[in-house]
Design an enzyme around this catalytic site. Sequence first.
Site, mmCIF file in Angstrom:
data_model
loop_
_atom_site.group_PDB
_atom_site.id
_atom_site.type_symbol
_atom_site.label_atom_id
_atom_site.label_comp_id
_atom_site.label_asym_id
_atom_site.label_seq_id
_atom_site.Cartn_x
_atom_site.Cartn_y
_atom_site.Cartn_z
ATOM 1 N N GLU A 1 -8.920 -4.982 8.719
ATOM 2 C CA GLU A 1 -8.360 -6.241 8.222
ATOM 3 C C GLU A 1 -9.367 -7.367 8.461
ATOM 4 O OE1 GLU A 1 -5.117 -6.609 7.106
ATOM 5 O OE2 GLU A 1 -4.562 -4.516 7.442
ATOM 6 N N GLY B 1 0.004 8.195 10.202
ATOM 7 C CA GLY B 1 0.180 8.200 8.742
ATOM 8 C C GLY B 1 0.592 9.529 8.146
ATOM 9 N N LYS C 1 1.821 2.899 18.757
ATOM 10 C CA LYS C 1 1.964 4.324 18.452
ATOM 11 C C LYS C 1 2.120 5.144 19.735
ATOM 12 C CE LYS C 1 -0.609 3.707 14.173
ATOM 13 N NZ LYS C 1 -1.958 3.653 13.599
ATOM 14 N N ASN D 1 0.836 -1.218 0.000
ATOM 15 C CA ASN D 1 0.000 0.000 0.000
ATOM 16 C C ASN D 1 0.859 1.251 0.000
ATOM 17 O OD1 ASN D 1 -2.592 -1.232 0.186
ATOM 18 N ND2 ASN D 1 -2.114 -1.750 2.313
ATOM 19 N N VAL D 2 1.786 1.317 0.944
ATOM 20 C CA VAL D 2 2.593 2.528 1.109
ATOM 21 C C VAL D 2 3.708 2.577 0.066
ATOM 22 C CG1 VAL D 2 4.017 3.868 2.704
ATOM 23 C CG2 VAL D 2 2.094 2.512 3.591
HETATM 24 P P1 NAP Z 1 1.701 -4.155 2.701
HETATM 25 O O1 NAP Z 1 0.684 -3.593 1.756
HETATM 26 O O2 NAP Z 1 1.432 -5.459 3.332
HETATM 27 O O3 NAP Z 1 3.075 -4.238 1.912
HETATM 28 C C1 NAP Z 1 4.206 -4.858 2.426
HETATM 29 C C2 NAP Z 1 5.280 -4.912 1.351
HETATM 30 O O4 NAP Z 1 6.455 -5.451 1.910
HETATM 31 C C3 NAP Z 1 4.894 -5.787 0.163
HETATM 32 O O5 NAP Z 1 5.342 -5.223 -1.035
HETATM 33 C C4 NAP Z 1 5.639 -7.086 0.435
HETATM 34 O O6 NAP Z 1 6.035 -7.786 -0.736
HETATM 35 C C5 NAP Z 1 6.872 -6.605 1.151
HETATM 36 N N1 NAP Z 1 7.375 -7.611 2.071
HETATM 37 C C6 NAP Z 1 6.730 -8.132 3.142
HETATM 38 N N2 NAP Z 1 7.509 -9.048 3.732
HETATM 39 C C7 NAP Z 1 8.647 -9.103 3.013
HETATM 40 C C8 NAP Z 1 9.832 -9.883 3.103
HETATM 41 N N3 NAP Z 1 9.984 -10.793 4.052
HETATM 42 N N4 NAP Z 1 10.805 -9.665 2.208
HETATM 43 C C9 NAP Z 1 10.660 -8.756 1.216
HETATM 44 N N5 NAP Z 1 9.545 -8.004 1.079
HETATM 45 C C10 NAP Z 1 8.561 -8.175 1.957
HETATM 46 O O7 NAP Z 1 1.991 -3.122 3.874
HETATM 47 P P2 NAP Z 1 1.658 -1.556 3.916
HETATM 48 O O8 NAP Z 1 0.227 -1.367 4.244
HETATM 49 O O9 NAP Z 1 2.218 -0.899 2.727
HETATM 50 O O10 NAP Z 1 2.479 -1.126 5.225
HETATM 51 C C11 NAP Z 1 3.886 -1.044 5.192
HETATM 52 C C12 NAP Z 1 4.386 -0.449 6.505
HETATM 53 O O11 NAP Z 1 3.842 0.858 6.653
HETATM 54 C C13 NAP Z 1 3.956 -1.210 7.753
HETATM 55 O O12 NAP Z 1 4.963 -1.153 8.692
HETATM 56 C C14 NAP Z 1 2.743 -0.451 8.232
HETATM 57 O O13 NAP Z 1 2.535 -0.571 9.627
HETATM 58 C C15 NAP Z 1 3.156 0.973 7.877
HETATM 59 N N6 NAP Z 1 2.025 1.876 7.714
HETATM 60 C C16 NAP Z 1 1.045 1.559 6.852
HETATM 61 C C17 NAP Z 1 -0.025 2.420 6.681
HETATM 62 C C18 NAP Z 1 -1.133 2.102 5.721
HETATM 63 O O14 NAP Z 1 -2.069 2.884 5.613
HETATM 64 N N7 NAP Z 1 -1.076 0.987 4.996
HETATM 65 C C19 NAP Z 1 -0.083 3.601 7.435
HETATM 66 C C20 NAP Z 1 0.967 3.925 8.309
HETATM 67 C C21 NAP Z 1 2.022 3.036 8.433
HETATM 68 P P3 NAP Z 1 4.970 -8.369 -1.777
HETATM 69 O O15 NAP Z 1 4.321 -7.173 -2.415
HETATM 70 O O16 NAP Z 1 5.752 -9.165 -2.737
HETATM 71 O O17 NAP Z 1 3.986 -9.174 -0.963
#
Ligand code: NAP
Length: 434
Positions: free
Chosen positions: A182, A126, A197, A5-6
């Site tokens: 989720e 965020g 947080k 997502n990010v």
């Molecule tokens: P996400 O959509 O689940 O994306 C995670 C990414 O990391 C995916 O591209 C995944 O690869 C990759 N990944 C996961 N495990 C891995 C591994 N072992 N080796 C290599 N790559 C790996 O997560 P997200 O929502 O973007 O969130 C990312 C971070 O930002 C988290 O720490 C979350 O707490 C923080 N955050 C998110 C938000 C939000 O609104 N989403 C807001 C604030 C903070 P694949 O694509 O190949 O699966």
Amino acid sequence: MGCGNVGSALARLLLTDAKRIAERTGVTLELVRVAVRSATKERDVPGVERLITTDGPSVVRDPTIDVVVEVMGGISPARDLVLAALRSGKPVVSANKELLANHGGELWDAASAAGVDLLFEASVAGGVPLIRALRESLAGERIHRVMGIVNGTTNYILTRMAASGATYQEALAEAQGLGFAERDPTADVEGYDAAAKAAILANVAFGAKVVAGDVYREGIAHISGQDIEAAQRLGFVIKLLAVVETGEDGALGVRVHPAMVPRAHPLASVSDSFNAVFIEGDAVGQLMLLGRGAGGPPTASAVLGDLVDAAHNLTVKGAARKLELRAVPIRPIDDLRCAYYLSLFVADRSGVLAAIAGALGRHDVSVRSMEQDAPEPETSVGGPVRPDGALEHEAHLVFVTHPAYERDMQACLHELRRLDTVRRIGSLVRVVGP
Ligand code: NAP
């Protein structure tokens, strides 16, 4: 590191908007590699395919890479990769609250030892520029309390319950349908996400060595429609709050729980999935920052700001100010003193109020207001039968107390549970005070 997502929202900005960013900031950012788990997944970011790798460690080692962004989430392998990057002298930008709230100490030590930045604006609220406000704008401020709605999912659920009369389960299902929650909502609804947080806020606003496990935590799953309605009648809005505050004893209170927020308080009007953080300090007085606490683009915006800072600091060979953390005593929840909302389901018979008043009085809990709902037909029908054969109705009592100590309130609840006239405790919700 990460293109979910990010990461994908950030990659899109870097691949399509680099020229404007360079003109505005004087820093030219070039996305060099993107480490992910699956090499074959379709990515909706034009031009990113050629940068994809599944070899995270090689990215960290790559001498042509100056700054590492970690938006993969979780502890492993994120922790090792971030540590390796910092130790090799590369600044890191991370949005990973779980990592920072559990291992922040060692990461900041590593950043400090290497003299490089570890920036984490996106890890709390965020897209709301909160960390920078606390670390820079309010750097010298004597902060008393930081109190925030830092979880959009629970705020959405509570907002829907209040606006439409939906039950907790219905509002949760709606949030899941819209992608705000989720499939397994535990981290959000049980307050784990907000607790992480809160720990980061304690680090940044108070320089306190606090980890997620130090944070007192309660979720929202026990909040009923009746609580929401009673809150509205009484002039409150129920919010899941993360609170970090100092007291005269020098200890730090760090807690996450549902709270009754007076309708006139700025946090009461923060609805849907918005986040907001209300800061109170000696000189600054009160201020509130409000915005999108989640979602790819808002979060990527915060990451981008950090990235510009990290890159700028590299070009001038200066790192951001170190985050110095010191051990502080954490105030046990028993020592909290606040007003309470208490909902009780009792047998509708004479003498009940006197018994409850006696229990409250024995524990130094004094009542500010009390109201009784009409007996609920569905709870009355199946209720116990009195010796004279009559059906005993159930009454719902709602109390708001004057400030009392948590330990006294809990002892009082213990006694109330043992009264045969008290069928069950509905909820106990802390009231936000001055
Ligand atoms: P996400 O959509 O689940 O994306 C995670 C990414 O990391 C995916 O591209 C995944 O690869 C990759 N990944 C996961 N495990 C891995 C591994 N072992 N080796 C290599 N790559 C790996 O997560 P997200 O929502 O973007 O969130 C990312 C971070 O930002 C988290 O720490 C979350 O707490 C923080 N955050 C998110 C938000 C939000 O609104 N989403 C807001 C604030 C903070 P694949 O694509 O190949 O699966």
